[in-house]
Design a protein around this motif. Structure first.
Motif, PDB file in Angstrom:
ATOM      1  N   LEU A  65       1.702  -9.465  -8.394  1.00 15.46           N
ATOM      2  CA  LEU A  65       1.797  -8.142  -7.233  1.00 15.46           C
ATOM      3  C   LEU A  65       0.772  -6.784  -8.461  1.00 15.46           C
ATOM      4  O   LEU A  65       1.781  -6.193  -9.189  1.00 15.46           O
ATOM      5  CB  LEU A  65       2.863  -7.901  -7.485  1.00 15.46           C
ATOM      6  CG  LEU A  65       3.436  -8.524  -6.075  1.00 15.46           C
ATOM      7  CD1 LEU A  65       5.246  -8.306  -5.534  1.00 15.46           C
ATOM      8  CD2 LEU A  65       2.565  -8.680  -5.067  1.00 15.46           C
ATOM      9  N   LYS A 107      -1.411 -10.909  -5.643  1.00 12.26           N
ATOM     10  CA  LYS A 107      -2.233  -9.902  -4.738  1.00 12.26           C
ATOM     11  C   LYS A 107      -2.194  -8.533  -4.982  1.00 12.26           C
ATOM     12  O   LYS A 107      -1.368  -7.973  -5.906  1.00 12.26           O
ATOM     13  CB  LYS A 107      -0.507 -10.145  -3.279  1.00 12.26           C
ATOM     14  CG  LYS A 107      -1.058 -11.468  -2.523  1.00 12.26           C
ATOM     15  CD  LYS A 107       0.260 -11.668  -1.969  1.00 12.26           C
ATOM     16  CE  LYS A 107      -0.120 -12.325  -0.611  1.00 12.26           C
ATOM     17  NZ  LYS A 107       0.815 -13.268  -0.118  1.00 12.26           N
ATOM     18  N   TYR A 111      -1.576  -4.393  -4.161  1.00 15.20           N
ATOM     19  CA  TYR A 111      -1.471  -3.755  -3.204  1.00 15.20           C
ATOM     20  C   TYR A 111      -1.771  -2.339  -3.353  1.00 15.20           C
ATOM     21  O   TYR A 111      -2.124  -2.059  -4.734  1.00 15.20           O
ATOM     22  CB  TYR A 111       0.548  -3.493  -3.623  1.00 15.20           C
ATOM     23  CG  TYR A 111       0.891  -3.083  -5.033  1.00 15.20           C
ATOM     24  CD1 TYR A 111       0.828  -1.233  -5.401  1.00 15.20           C
ATOM     25  CD2 TYR A 111       1.196  -3.738  -5.838  1.00 15.20           C
ATOM     26  CE1 TYR A 111       1.076  -1.115  -6.631  1.00 15.20           C
ATOM     27  CE2 TYR A 111       1.344  -3.350  -7.434  1.00 15.20           C
ATOM     28  CZ  TYR A 111       1.543  -1.923  -7.816  1.00 15.20           C
ATOM     29  OH  TYR A 111       2.035  -1.307  -8.893  1.00 15.20           O
ATOM     30  N   ARG A 149       6.381  -6.644  -0.470  1.00 16.92           N
ATOM     31  CA  ARG A 149       5.596  -7.984  -0.779  1.00 16.92           C
ATOM     32  C   ARG A 149       7.298  -8.601  -1.793  1.00 16.92           C
ATOM     33  O   ARG A 149       6.905 -10.002  -1.688  1.00 16.92           O
ATOM     34  CB  ARG A 149       4.440  -7.772  -1.901  1.00 16.92           C
ATOM     35  CG  ARG A 149       3.365  -7.335  -1.282  1.00 16.92           C
ATOM     36  CD  ARG A 149       1.788  -6.306  -1.683  1.00 16.92           C
ATOM     37  NE  ARG A 149       0.885  -7.024  -1.367  1.00 16.92           N
ATOM     38  CZ  ARG A 149       0.226  -6.034   0.251  1.00 16.92           C
ATOM     39  NH1 ARG A 149       1.856  -4.817   0.866  1.00 16.92           N
ATOM     40  NH2 ARG A 149      -0.600  -5.518   0.487  1.00 16.92           N
ATOM     41  N   GLN A 169       9.500  -9.840   0.003  1.00 17.51           N
ATOM     42  CA  GLN A 169       8.982 -11.767   0.126  1.00 17.51           C
ATOM     43  C   GLN A 169       9.334 -12.561  -0.125  1.00 17.51           C
ATOM     44  O   GLN A 169       9.277 -13.682   0.150  1.00 17.51           O
ATOM     45  CB  GLN A 169       7.123 -11.532   0.887  1.00 17.51           C
ATOM     46  CG  GLN A 169       6.701 -12.778   2.151  1.00 17.51           C
ATOM     47  CD  GLN A 169       7.693 -13.173   3.374  1.00 17.51           C
ATOM     48  OE1 GLN A 169       8.152 -12.509   3.713  1.00 17.51           O
ATOM     49  NE2 GLN A 169       7.467 -14.253   3.678  1.00 17.51           N
TER      50      GLN A 169
END
Length: 395
Positions: free
Chosen positions: A132, A153, A155, A166, A169
């Motif tokens: 992240l 991913k 943010y 995130r 999850q």
């Protein structure tokens, strides 16, 4: 698909970049890195350098290099990778001294910051893991993440609520997470909320990687960067990255962290294993620079005065500034063509201020990236503000 010549492949891409006012050119310097220097044959006041403490042309560091060369115990080239014959005692001592300064168990030298940021995600992350990363992370951090086996991913910038969603999850999916962020963001000059990032990493058992290339030196007591600014200490799950070509005034980079982390990088990090060690004499210079950087509180205080002087003057002129307390003080222009016009107009007045354009920054956010050094004077800042006001009226 038919084969093409290099010219057929590349010419149109270069033309498109020129038409979009995104073409890059290298300015040519004719002297050491200083606040006042000759660039492209023009005497200028340099407001583009990352030499935040003015150590790039420091006399004491030069003398340390001269003394070491004259002693005969170092040369210039290292001759091989660290794991072959390139790991000199000066490299080893520098790693120990950096670790002592940072309060970390160990430190590992890299030839560049880019290589350090490529190395860590590749060595640590496995298939099924998740990285992240802040949306405004440096390109090297993103490239390192993309070249790892993990999923990446991103943010929204400094959005801790989005990051936590995130993480929640990932926790449900039982995935190992590495959070990646700059400490001081290189194009905006603002800081990541280190305290909140560390709290989230601990809560969700994630690892935290902070590239504090622009924080080490100008930020915090003893120049200890963003962790010191937020009164936090790196823990065993923290990976720190720093570069030596900015406030240190030398060259190269380091990764700092736990004993286990550093030993794993030595064994598994391909950008470390398969490259020649940095010059022996660079380690000598950096050891001398570290001594000065740790004791440069007077220079840091002067730098704060320069930053405050610039921000107050720029705000009076109505410029749109970023929320930055760092030496990076961008002025948002928006359009790439206009940013170039501003930069060229300032050059005509004897000031070197770079126009930063996409893809380095998001489309529509081209800017003048003004950086301040402790070697600048208050008068330098005042004269720059007058020049900016003149260009403001011109455009």
């Amino acid at each position: 698909m038919p084969s093409k010549t290099l010219e057929q492949r590349l010419q149109n891409r270069l033309h498109e970049r020129q038409e979009a006012h995104l073409y890059r050119r290298r300015p040519l310097s004719f002297g050491p890195q200083q606040p006042k220097m000759n660039l492209n044959g023009r005497e200028t006041v340099n407001f583009c350098s990352n030499d935040y403490l003015g150590l790039a042309d420091d006399l004491q560091i030069k003398q340390a290099v001269i003394d070491a060369l004259q002693s005969g115990h170092v040369g210039y080239g290292s001759g091989a990778a660290h794991l072959v014959t390139g790991h000199h005692i000066e490299h080893h001592l520098l790693e120990d001294e950096l670790a002592d300064w940072l309060g970390c168990p160990r430190c590992l030298l890299f030839s560049t910051g880019y290589m350090a940021n490529l190395a860590v995600p590749q060595a640590l992350m496995q298939k099924g893991d998740l990285i992240l990363a802040d949306k405004l992370c440096h390109a090297s951090l993103i490239d390192g993440a993309l070249q790892s086996a993990a999923e990446l991913k991103r943010y929204p910038h400094n959005d801790m609520q989005s990051l936590e969603r995130r993480l929640q999850q990932a926790e449900k999916e039982q995935r190992q997470v590495l959070i990646i962020s700059d400490g001081v963001f290189s194009m905006d000059g603002d800081m990541a909320p280190i305290d909140r990032l560390q709290d989230l990493a601990r809560r969700y058992r994630a690892w935290l990687m902070i590239d504090d290339a622009h924080g080490f030196g100008p930020i915090g007591e003893q120049g200890l960067g963003c962790f010191k600014h937020f009164r936090r200490q790196p823990d065993e799950q923290t990976i720190l990255v720093g570069t030596l070509g900015k406030a240190f005034g030398t060259s190269g980079a380091f990764v700092a962290g736990s004993e286990l982390l550093i030993e794993s990088l030595i064994q598994f990090a391909r950008p470390y294993i398969y490259t020649t060690a940095s010059p022996q004499i660079n380690a000598v210079a950096t050891r001398a620079a570290l001594k000065q950087l740790r004791n440069a509180d007077k220079a840091r205080d002067h730098l704060k005065q320069l930053i405050e002087r610039f921000r107050q003057g720029a705000e009076r002129l109505g410029f749109e500034l970023m929320p930055s307390i760092s030496p990076i003080q961008p002025i948002l222009i928006g359009d790439s063509e206009n940013a170039l016009k501003w930069s060229h107009a300032l050059q005509e007045q004897g000031f070197w201020v770079a126009a930063i354009r996409p893809p380095t920054v998001p489309r529509g956010s081209a800017r003048l990236r003004i950086t301040l050094s402790a070697k600048h004077t208050l008068q330098d800042v005042d004269i720059l503000l007058k020049a900016l006001h003149k260009v403001q009226k011109q455009f």
